[in-house]
Design an enzyme around this catalytic site. Structure first.
Site, short mmCIF file in Angstrom:
data_model
loop_
_atom_site.label_atom_id
_atom_site.label_comp_id
_atom_site.label_asym_id
_atom_site.label_seq_id
_atom_site.Cartn_x
_atom_site.Cartn_y
_atom_site.Cartn_z
N PRO A 143 40.15 -19.99 145.11
CG PRO A 143 41.42 -19.63 147.05
CD PRO A 143 40.00 -19.78 146.56
CB THR A 168 33.23 -7.63 140.71
OG1 THR A 168 34.20 -8.23 139.85
CG2 THR A 168 33.00 -6.19 140.29
NE ARG A 174 30.75 -16.75 129.98
CZ ARG A 174 30.73 -18.06 130.14
NH1 ARG A 174 30.05 -18.84 129.32
NH2 ARG A 174 31.43 -18.61 131.12
NE ARG A 195 52.49 14.41 117.51
CZ ARG A 195 53.42 15.05 118.20
NH1 ARG A 195 53.15 16.23 118.77
NH2 ARG A 195 54.63 14.53 118.32
CD GLN A 237 52.15 1.66 117.88
OE1 GLN A 237 52.02 1.23 119.03
NE2 GLN A 237 53.33 1.89 117.34
N GLY A 255 51.14 7.61 119.84
CA GLY A 255 52.57 7.60 120.10
C GLY A 255 52.85 7.63 121.59
CD GLU A 302 30.85 -11.41 134.04
OE1 GLU A 302 30.12 -11.52 133.06
OE2 GLU A 302 30.69 -10.60 134.95
C1 LIG Z 1 39.16 -8.28 138.24
C2 LIG Z 1 38.45 -9.57 138.39
C3 LIG Z 1 37.12 -9.60 138.78
C4 LIG Z 1 36.45 -10.81 138.95
N1 LIG Z 1 35.16 -10.81 139.39
C5 LIG Z 1 34.59 -11.99 139.73
C6 LIG Z 1 33.34 -12.02 140.41
O1 LIG Z 1 32.72 -10.97 140.64
N2 LIG Z 1 32.83 -13.21 140.79
C7 LIG Z 1 33.49 -14.38 140.55
O2 LIG Z 1 32.99 -15.42 140.92
N3 LIG Z 1 34.67 -14.38 139.90
C8 LIG Z 1 35.25 -13.22 139.50
N4 LIG Z 1 36.46 -13.21 138.87
C9 LIG Z 1 37.13 -14.49 138.59
C10 LIG Z 1 37.27 -14.79 137.10
O3 LIG Z 1 36.06 -15.15 136.55
C11 LIG Z 1 38.35 -15.86 136.97
O4 LIG Z 1 39.57 -15.25 137.24
C12 LIG Z 1 38.38 -16.49 135.59
O5 LIG Z 1 37.24 -17.25 135.36
C13 LIG Z 1 39.61 -17.34 135.36
O6 LIG Z 1 39.87 -18.19 136.43
P1 LIG Z 1 41.33 -18.23 137.06
O7 LIG Z 1 41.74 -16.87 137.34
O8 LIG Z 1 41.36 -19.20 138.17
O9 LIG Z 1 42.27 -18.78 135.89
P2 LIG Z 1 42.56 -20.31 135.52
O10 LIG Z 1 41.29 -21.05 135.43
O11 LIG Z 1 43.60 -20.82 136.41
O12 LIG Z 1 43.14 -20.15 134.07
C14 LIG Z 1 44.54 -19.98 133.78
C15 LIG Z 1 44.74 -20.14 132.28
O13 LIG Z 1 44.41 -21.48 131.90
C16 LIG Z 1 43.44 -21.48 130.88
N5 LIG Z 1 42.58 -22.66 131.06
C17 LIG Z 1 41.99 -23.09 132.20
N6 LIG Z 1 41.27 -24.17 131.95
C18 LIG Z 1 41.39 -24.43 130.63
C19 LIG Z 1 40.87 -25.44 129.76
N7 LIG Z 1 40.04 -26.39 130.20
N8 LIG Z 1 41.21 -25.39 128.47
C20 LIG Z 1 42.02 -24.41 128.00
N9 LIG Z 1 42.53 -23.44 128.75
C21 LIG Z 1 42.22 -23.47 130.07
C22 LIG Z 1 42.70 -20.20 131.08
O14 LIG Z 1 42.02 -19.79 129.90
C23 LIG Z 1 43.82 -19.26 131.45
O15 LIG Z 1 44.47 -18.84 130.30
C24 LIG Z 1 37.14 -12.02 138.67
C25 LIG Z 1 38.45 -11.98 138.26
C26 LIG Z 1 39.12 -10.79 138.13
C27 LIG Z 1 40.56 -10.79 137.73
#
Ligand SMILES: Cc1cc2nc3c(=O)[nH]c(=O)nc-3n(C[C@H](O)[C@H](O)[C@H](O)COP(=O)(O)OP(=O)(O)OC[C@H]3O[C@@H](n4cnc5c(N)ncnc54)[C@H](O)[C@@H]3O)c2cc1C
Lengths: 383, 261
Positions: A128, A158, A243, A268, A336, A339, A363
């Site tokens: 979290p 995942t 990645r 279309r 787009q 439509g 990732e």
């Molecule tokens: C469907 C799904 C599957 C996933 N699967 C996995 C998994 O298998 N294993 C796993 O470990 N994780 C998994 N994740 C987690 C995923 O990698 C994270 O959600 C992701 O890295 C972003 O972290 P966050 O959600 O806490 O966003 P945050 O880190 O809170 O980011 C919020 C925003 O702030 C920006 N931000 C944060 N820090 C900075 C910075 N230093 N500079 C500029 N911008 C910044 C981010 O780019 C984003 O726009 C999954 C997530 C989803 C949604």
């Protein structure tokens, strides 16, 4: 430089295309609608060797190069993005770090089952309060005798509810920050391991996303992956490779939407003409074709650099950044071109559009990719 | 069990377009594939091998690039592959082809079963299998939709226009299988690796399998092709229009007039 695939790569691409189009594409819309994990399909992919493609054959893998892997992910993603990420996680985030950092015993014990799809793997770094800032691990692992005792909550895993084994990180020494993070090989049958809630998502709905709750979960010392304190580095190394996989996923999603959109534009009619005759549509098609091709070159190049064993973080981040942004743009244009029909679930571009979005987030978000790229570039210019 | 599966590389007719001027197939830029029913033959052979042990040997006659087709079936699991490739073999009709394949099979030694696809999608003759059986003097069972080996015999369910027939034939025998027989497996990573890294396709020229020169290639082919053409499209069917009630009435009337009811 040459842009021709080897015979082997072509055969793998063809086998993946054939399997994906015949076995996955027909059910992809249903899997998405029902949020149904494609367990059967994943099993079959494993039997064919798609779940541990780059792992050497002596450990039950396919013994293929990264480009072959990328070609396969692309084909699978073209049919179903959810299946593609499950495949990519098992290959890049589970088998790869096990092979790269595992002891001989660990490799012998886990890789043959994971690479053949008999067992499924997941990767659990995010918490979290540890997303982009993944080093900030709150889950703790305390050494007691021969076991680490793990407590905490991991999120967004995942396939976390389906996995047999999970590569999981936890802090073994909070005072050291990210250098106090350790990676573990966790068996989901162990006491203290519990699956929490599952997310309901915009896209990749068939690839479940689980919360994991760990309460006094005992992990034997021999299940530390790498050395204590090396966990964050291991996770980042695995993510570099992953990645490349996600960029191939984005490429496949975009290619799928593109092909459907071009065909639609030739069927279309409006104003007595096929819409493909309108310049506005042609320009979209041209832009889509160029950006897909540009992304493909970056993705394949990153796979190639990885196989040269050179440092490839920058190439992987570039491929992921460009391909994921491209996929969102191309799938949006595909809607787009359709439509109103494209906005309905009767056409696959609606799913493609939703699926593409995640590739900009997981990732490492696009912003994080830019951090990686900029940091590497700035270092290259250091005196 | 030693099972031999003759296969053919054919143009992917799903992609083939017809030149409107000449009426012939445009083969340029069209992918080559393994003839679809030959994949069913490979699958049938592999299933038997898995159950009874032994080996599956794929065999093809064609230009050097037909090696790709053989590699594909090796990737599916065939143990070995032989390609009969020689300029002297070019221009063969079904008889010369069946002759060469049967000579090569004789050269390969004892076998239990030959499994062929029913027919090739580019020629649609369904002749090569039966002709081979004649050359080799072994029983043949065509149009198999199911096959099994019981002791020293092959038991085949044949799909005929008006029903099924079960035939038992003493081995060695030749069976031709239809699409309904099974679902061909996909090539595996391990199979692809083997097909691409090992020298799995053995190439034979005409003298390697003791073919008599007068029976091979163009000179050994008695078939004369008079003309190939695309049949004219069928006249469009009659379309009944109106309310469902009217359409049903018209349909019934037509059926009665034609004595179909
Ligand atoms: C469907 C799904 C599957 C996933 N699967 C996995 C998994 O298998 N294993 C796993 O470990 N994780 C998994 N994740 C987690 C995923 O990698 C994270 O959600 C992701 O890295 C972003 O972290 P966050 O959600 O806490 O966003 P945050 O880190 O809170 O980011 C919020 C925003 O702030 C920006 N931000 C944060 N820090 C900075 C910075 N230093 N500079 C500029 N911008 C910044 C981010 O780019 C984003 O726009 C999954 C997530 C989803 C949604």
């Amino acid at each position: 430089m040459q842009f021709e695939l080897t015979n082997e790569q072509k055969m793998i691409q063809e086998a993946a295309r054939d399997f994906a189009q015949k076995e996955i594409a027909p059910v992809a819309a249903e899997l998405d609608r029902e949020e149904k994990f494609p367990a059967e399909i994943v099993k079959k992919l494993g039997e064919l060797g798609f779940m541990g493609m780059t792992i050497p054959t002596e450990y039950g893998g396919g013994g293929m190069d990264t480009l072959s892997y990328v070609l396969a992910v692309e084909q699978v993603a073209k049919a179903c993005a959810s299946t593609a990420i499950i495949m990519s996680v098992n290959n890049s985030l589970v088998c790869y770090p096990l092979y790269e950092f595992g002891t001989e015993e660990q490799k012998k014990k886990y890789l043959p089952q994971l690479a053949s799809g008999q067992k499924l793997g997941a990767f659990s770094l995010t918490e979290p309060n540890a997303g982009s800032d993944a080093g900030n691990q709150q889950t703790t692992a305390v050494l007691q005798g021969d076991n680490y005792v793990i407590n905490g909550t991991k999120i967004f895993v995942t396939g976390g509810n389906m996995a047999d084994y999970i590569i999981m990180t936890a802090s073994t020494d909070k005072s050291k920050g990210s250098r106090g993070v350790t990676a573990f090989i966790v068996d989901t049958k162990w006491p203290g391991f519990k699956v929490g809630s599952l997310e309901h998502k915009l896209g990749i709905r068939a690839a479940s996303t689980a919360e994991l709750v760990l309460t006094d979960m005992k992990v034997p010392k021999e299940n530390v992956l790498g050395t204590p304190g090396e966990g964050y580095k291991i996770a980042l190394r695995a993510l570099d490779g992953a990645r490349v996989g996600v960029s191939a996923q984005a490429l496949g999603i975009a290619q799928a939407a593109f092909e459907v959109a071009v065909r639609y534009s030739k069927q279309r009619q409006q104003f007595g003409k096929f819409i493909s005759e309108f310049q506005a549509i042609q320009w979209m098609i041209a832009d889509m074709a160029v950006s897909i091709e540009a992304a493909r070159l970056l993705v394949y190049k990153s796979a190639f650099v990885k196989d040269t064993k050179k440092y490839f973080s920058k190439e992987a981040a570039m491929a992921k950044l460009f391909a994921s942004e491209m996929a969102s743009d191309v799938t949006s244009k595909a809607i787009q071109i359709h439509g109103g029909y494209g906005y309905t679930r009767d056409y696959p571009v609606e799913r493609n559009y939703r699926d593409a979005r995640i590739t900009q987030i997981y990732e490492g978000t696009s912003e994080v990719q830019k951090l990686v790229i900029a940091a590497t570039v700035l270092k290259e210019f250091a005196q | 069990m030693r099972i031999i599966v003759p296969i053919k590389q054919v143009p992917n007719t799903n992609d083939v377009k017809i030149d409107p001027k000449t009426g012939t197939l445009i083969r340029e830029g069209v992918d080559s594939i393994v003839n679809p029913e030959d994949l069913n033959a490979i699958e049938a052979a592999l299933e038997l091998r898995e159950r009874l042990g032994g080996e599956v040997i794929a065999l093809s006659m064609g230009p050097p690039q037909a090696a790709d087709a053989l590699k594909e079936v090796v990737a599916m699991g065939a143990d070995e592959a032989y390609l009969l490739t020689d300029r002297a073999l070019a221009g063969a009709d079904t008889l010369a082809t069946a002759y060469c394949l049967s000579r090569a099979i004789t050269k390969l030694g004892d076998f239990d079963l030959i499994v062929c696809g029913r027919q090739a999608i580019d020629g649609d003759t369904a002749q090569v299998g039966p002709q081979m059986a004649e050359f080799l003097k072994v029983p043949q069972v065509t149009y198999a939709c199911k096959l099994d080996v019981v002791e020293d015999s092959v038991v085949v369910e044949r799909h005929l226009e008006d029903g099924f027939e079960t035939v038992k034939a003493r081995m060695p025998a030749l069976v031709t299988v239809m699409r309904e027989a099974n679902r061909p497996r996909y090539p595996s990573m391990a199979g692809i690796r083997r097909a691409c890294t090992e020298d799995v396709v053995h190439r034979w020229v005409a003298t390697d399998f003791d073919a008599e020169p007068w029976r091979i290639g163009f000179d050994g082919s008695p078939t004369w092709v008079k003309r190939t053409f695309t049949p004219p499209p069928k006249a469009p069917g009659k379309r009944l229009e109106g309310t469902p009630r009217d359409v049903a009435k018209d349909l019934l009337k037509t059926f009665t007039e034609k004595n179909l009811l």
